[in-house]
Design a protein around this motif. Structure first.
Motif, PDB file in Angstrom:
ATOM      1  N   ALA A  88     -84.985  18.413 -45.355  1.00 22.99           N
ATOM      2  CA  ALA A  88     -85.813  17.297 -45.829  1.00 22.99           C
ATOM      3  C   ALA A  88     -86.516  17.664 -47.131  1.00 22.99           C
ATOM      4  CB  ALA A  88     -86.829  16.895 -44.763  1.00 22.99           C
ATOM      5  N   ALA A  89     -86.885  18.923 -47.291  1.00 21.70           N
ATOM      6  CA  ALA A  89     -87.547  19.374 -48.522  1.00 21.70           C
ATOM      7  C   ALA A  89     -86.628  19.234 -49.734  1.00 21.70           C
ATOM      8  CB  ALA A  89     -88.018  20.819 -48.376  1.00 21.70           C
ATOM      9  N   VAL A  90     -85.322  19.427 -49.540  1.00 24.34           N
ATOM     10  CA  VAL A  90     -84.356  19.281 -50.636  1.00 24.34           C
ATOM     11  C   VAL A  90     -84.306  17.825 -51.076  1.00 24.34           C
ATOM     12  CG1 VAL A  90     -81.917  19.461 -51.270  1.00 24.34           C
ATOM     13  CG2 VAL A  90     -82.989  21.268 -49.903  1.00 24.34           C
ATOM     14  N   LEU A  91     -84.252  16.913 -50.102  1.00 24.60           N
ATOM     15  CA  LEU A  91     -84.231  15.481 -50.418  1.00 24.60           C
ATOM     16  C   LEU A  91     -85.549  15.042 -51.042  1.00 24.60           C
ATOM     17  CD1 LEU A  91     -82.455  14.177 -47.200  1.00 24.60           C
ATOM     18  CD2 LEU A  91     -81.439  14.525 -49.463  1.00 24.60           C
ATOM     19  N   ASP A  92     -86.665  15.526 -50.501  1.00 23.97           N
ATOM     20  CA  ASP A  92     -87.980  15.175 -51.044  1.00 23.97           C
ATOM     21  C   ASP A  92     -88.121  15.647 -52.488  1.00 23.97           C
ATOM     22  OD1 ASP A  92     -88.622  14.037 -48.623  1.00 23.97           O
ATOM     23  OD2 ASP A  92     -89.880  15.708 -47.954  1.00 23.97           O
ATOM     24  N   ALA A  93     -87.668  16.855 -52.786  1.00 16.93           N
ATOM     25  CA  ALA A  93     -87.773  17.390 -54.147  1.00 16.93           C
ATOM     26  C   ALA A  93     -86.969  16.548 -55.131  1.00 16.93           C
ATOM     27  CB  ALA A  93     -87.302  18.844 -54.189  1.00 16.93           C
ATOM     28  N   ALA A  94     -85.852  15.995 -54.657  1.00 13.02           N
ATOM     29  CA  ALA A  94     -85.019  15.162 -55.513  1.00 13.02           C
ATOM     30  C   ALA A  94     -85.488  13.708 -55.514  1.00 13.02           C
ATOM     31  CB  ALA A  94     -83.566  15.224 -55.052  1.00 13.02           C
ATOM     32  N   GLY A  95     -86.385  13.360 -54.581  1.00  8.37           N
ATOM     33  CA  GLY A  95     -86.831  11.977 -54.470  1.00  8.37           C
ATOM     34  C   GLY A  95     -85.674  11.051 -54.132  1.00  8.37           C
ATOM     35  N   ALA A  96     -84.783  11.525 -53.248  1.00 10.55           N
ATOM     36  CA  ALA A  96     -83.551  10.788 -52.982  1.00 10.55           C
ATOM     37  C   ALA A  96     -83.175  10.836 -51.510  1.00 10.55           C
ATOM     38  CB  ALA A  96     -82.422  11.377 -53.816  1.00 10.55           C
ATOM     39  N   ALA A  97     -82.323   9.898 -51.112  1.00  9.51           N
ATOM     40  CA  ALA A  97     -81.807   9.856 -49.746  1.00  9.51           C
ATOM     41  C   ALA A  97     -80.539  10.668 -49.593  1.00  9.51           C
ATOM     42  CB  ALA A  97     -81.545   8.410 -49.342  1.00  9.51           C
ATOM     43  N   ALA A  98     -79.908  11.012 -50.737  1.00 13.54           N
ATOM     44  CA  ALA A  98     -78.693  11.819 -50.711  1.00 13.54           C
ATOM     45  C   ALA A  98     -78.653  12.705 -51.948  1.00 13.54           C
ATOM     46  CB  ALA A  98     -77.451  10.932 -50.677  1.00 13.54           C
ATOM     47  N   VAL A  99     -78.115  13.905 -51.762  1.00 14.64           N
ATOM     48  CA  VAL A  99     -78.005  14.873 -52.859  1.00 14.64           C
ATOM     49  C   VAL A  99     -76.636  15.538 -52.756  1.00 14.64           C
ATOM     50  CG1 VAL A  99     -78.934  17.036 -53.779  1.00 14.64           C
ATOM     51  CG2 VAL A  99     -80.487  15.321 -52.884  1.00 14.64           C
ATOM     52  N   VAL A 100     -75.965  15.665 -53.886  1.00 18.36           N
ATOM     53  CA  VAL A 100     -74.748  16.473 -53.952  1.00 18.36           C
ATOM     54  C   VAL A 100     -75.120  17.717 -54.741  1.00 18.36           C
ATOM     55  CG1 VAL A 100     -72.363  16.646 -54.754  1.00 18.36           C
ATOM     56  CG2 VAL A 100     -73.216  14.477 -53.822  1.00 18.36           C
ATOM     57  N   VAL A 101     -74.900  18.878 -54.134  1.00 19.80           N
ATOM     58  CA  VAL A 101     -75.289  20.159 -54.708  1.00 19.80           C
ATOM     59  C   VAL A 101     -74.034  20.903 -55.171  1.00 19.80           C
ATOM     60  CG1 VAL A 101     -76.484  22.343 -54.261  1.00 19.80           C
ATOM     61  CG2 VAL A 101     -77.253  20.244 -53.126  1.00 19.80           C
ATOM     62  N   ARG A 102     -74.086  21.394 -56.404  1.00 16.31           N
ATOM     63  CA  ARG A 102     -72.964  22.166 -56.946  1.00 16.31           C
ATOM     64  C   ARG A 102     -72.934  23.564 -56.329  1.00 16.31           C
ATOM     65  NH1 ARG A 102     -74.584  21.271 -63.169  1.00 16.31           N
ATOM     66  NH2 ARG A 102     -75.256  23.391 -62.744  1.00 16.31           N
ATOM     67  N   PRO A 103     -71.829  24.276 -56.462  1.00 11.14           N
ATOM     68  CA  PRO A 103     -71.749  25.646 -55.919  1.00 11.14           C
ATOM     69  C   PRO A 103     -72.764  26.610 -56.533  1.00 11.14           C
ATOM     70  CG  PRO A 103     -69.550  24.799 -56.310  1.00 11.14           C
ATOM     71  CD  PRO A 103     -70.517  23.798 -56.904  1.00 11.14           C
ATOM     72  N   ASP A 104     -73.279  26.311 -57.740  1.00 13.88           N
ATOM     73  CA  ASP A 104     -74.305  27.171 -58.343  1.00 13.88           C
ATOM     74  C   ASP A 104     -75.708  26.784 -57.886  1.00 13.88           C
ATOM     75  OD1 ASP A 104     -74.757  24.825 -59.774  1.00 13.88           O
ATOM     76  OD2 ASP A 104     -74.427  25.725 -61.742  1.00 13.88           O
ATOM     77  N   ARG A 105     -75.789  25.877 -56.917  1.00 14.49           N
ATOM     78  CA  ARG A 105     -77.033  25.411 -56.285  1.00 14.49           C
ATOM     79  C   ARG A 105     -77.928  24.600 -57.207  1.00 14.49           C
ATOM     80  NH1 ARG A 105     -73.942  25.497 -53.329  1.00 14.49           N
ATOM     81  NH2 ARG A 105     -73.449  27.144 -51.897  1.00 14.49           N
ATOM     82  N   TYR A 106     -77.318  23.920 -58.154  1.00 19.66           N
ATOM     83  CA  TYR A 106     -78.018  22.899 -58.930  1.00 19.66           C
ATOM     84  C   TYR A 106     -77.557  21.546 -58.430  1.00 19.66           C
ATOM     85  CZ  TYR A 106     -80.170  26.052 -62.259  1.00 19.66           C
ATOM     86  OH  TYR A 106     -80.957  27.014 -62.832  1.00 19.66           O
ATOM     87  N   VAL A 107     -78.448  20.551 -58.499  1.00 17.84           N
ATOM     88  CA  VAL A 107     -78.109  19.211 -58.042  1.00 17.84           C
ATOM     89  C   VAL A 107     -77.135  18.574 -59.026  1.00 17.84           C
ATOM     90  CG1 VAL A 107     -79.012  16.913 -57.550  1.00 17.84           C
ATOM     91  CG2 VAL A 107     -80.324  18.931 -56.857  1.00 17.84           C
ATOM     92  N   LEU A 108     -75.993  18.151 -58.517  1.00 15.91           N
ATOM     93  CA  LEU A 108     -75.025  17.412 -59.319  1.00 15.91           C
ATOM     94  C   LEU A 108     -75.503  15.977 -59.495  1.00 15.91           C
ATOM     95  CD1 LEU A 108     -72.251  16.942 -60.648  1.00 15.91           C
ATOM     96  CD2 LEU A 108     -71.342  16.549 -58.360  1.00 15.91           C
ATOM     97  N   ALA A 109     -75.936  15.353 -58.398  1.00 17.25           N
ATOM     98  CA  ALA A 109     -76.421  13.978 -58.434  1.00 17.25           C
ATOM     99  C   ALA A 109     -77.317  13.744 -57.231  1.00 17.25           C
ATOM    100  CB  ALA A 109     -75.259  13.000 -58.426  1.00 17.25           C
ATOM    101  N   ALA A 110     -78.254  12.811 -57.398  1.00 13.29           N
ATOM    102  CA  ALA A 110     -79.169  12.455 -56.317  1.00 13.29           C
ATOM    103  C   ALA A 110     -79.485  10.972 -56.427  1.00 13.29           C
ATOM    104  CB  ALA A 110     -80.455  13.280 -56.403  1.00 13.29           C
ATOM    105  N   GLY A 111     -79.699  10.334 -55.283  1.00 16.65           N
ATOM    106  CA  GLY A 111     -80.039   8.917 -55.301  1.00 16.65           C
ATOM    107  C   GLY A 111     -79.772   8.266 -53.966  1.00 16.65           C
ATOM    108  N   PRO A 112     -79.462   6.967 -53.999  1.00 16.88           N
ATOM    109  CA  PRO A 112     -79.201   6.235 -52.756  1.00 16.88           C
ATOM    110  C   PRO A 112     -77.945   6.750 -52.066  1.00 16.88           C
ATOM    111  CG  PRO A 112     -79.536   4.727 -54.609  1.00 16.88           C
ATOM    112  CD  PRO A 112     -79.421   6.101 -55.169  1.00 16.88           C
TER     113      PRO A 112
END
Length: 108
Positions: free
Chosen positions: A64-88
């Motif tokens: 939940a902390a990952v989603l909260d930090a992104a302010g999103a309901a869904a997050v796609v995380v790259r293999p280098d652990r950076y967010v590729l995209a976040a949103g609905p």
């Protein structure tokens, strides 16, 4: 760099059942949603076909902390652990898949 809408931030490293997110996911993409049933959407299933880890915050509360930090309901995380995209959740898995150069094309 490969960054979509809502992307670009480094992901925190929560521990899930005693295992760090890095160790759980390995060198794969990860799709994180608020609820497990959201991982049945076509875009999320496309990511599963690409060997991405599919995880939800309702099954692993630490996420939940990952989603909260992104302010999103869904997050796609790259293999280098950076967010590729976040949103609905209805948009992110499919739109993020469009950013990745893989011969398959996702359906929504």
């Amino acid at each position: 760099p490969l960054i979509g809408d809502g992307g670009g931030r480094q992901v925190a490293q929560p521990t899930i059942d005693g295992v760090r997110l890095d160790d759980l996911v390995g060198h794969r993409f990860a799709v994180i949603t608020a609820q497990a049933d959201q991982l049945d959407a076509p875009g999320a299933r496309w990511w599963a076909e690409q060997s991405a880890a599919l995880l939800s915050a309702d099954e692993h509360g630490e996420l939940a902390a990952v989603l909260d930090a992104a302010g999103a309901a869904a997050v796609v995380v790259r293999p280098d652990r950076y967010v590729l995209a976040a949103g609905p959740v209805v948009e992110v898995p499919a739109s993020a898949a469009g950013l990745v150069s893989i011969t398959s094309s996702p359906s929504r």
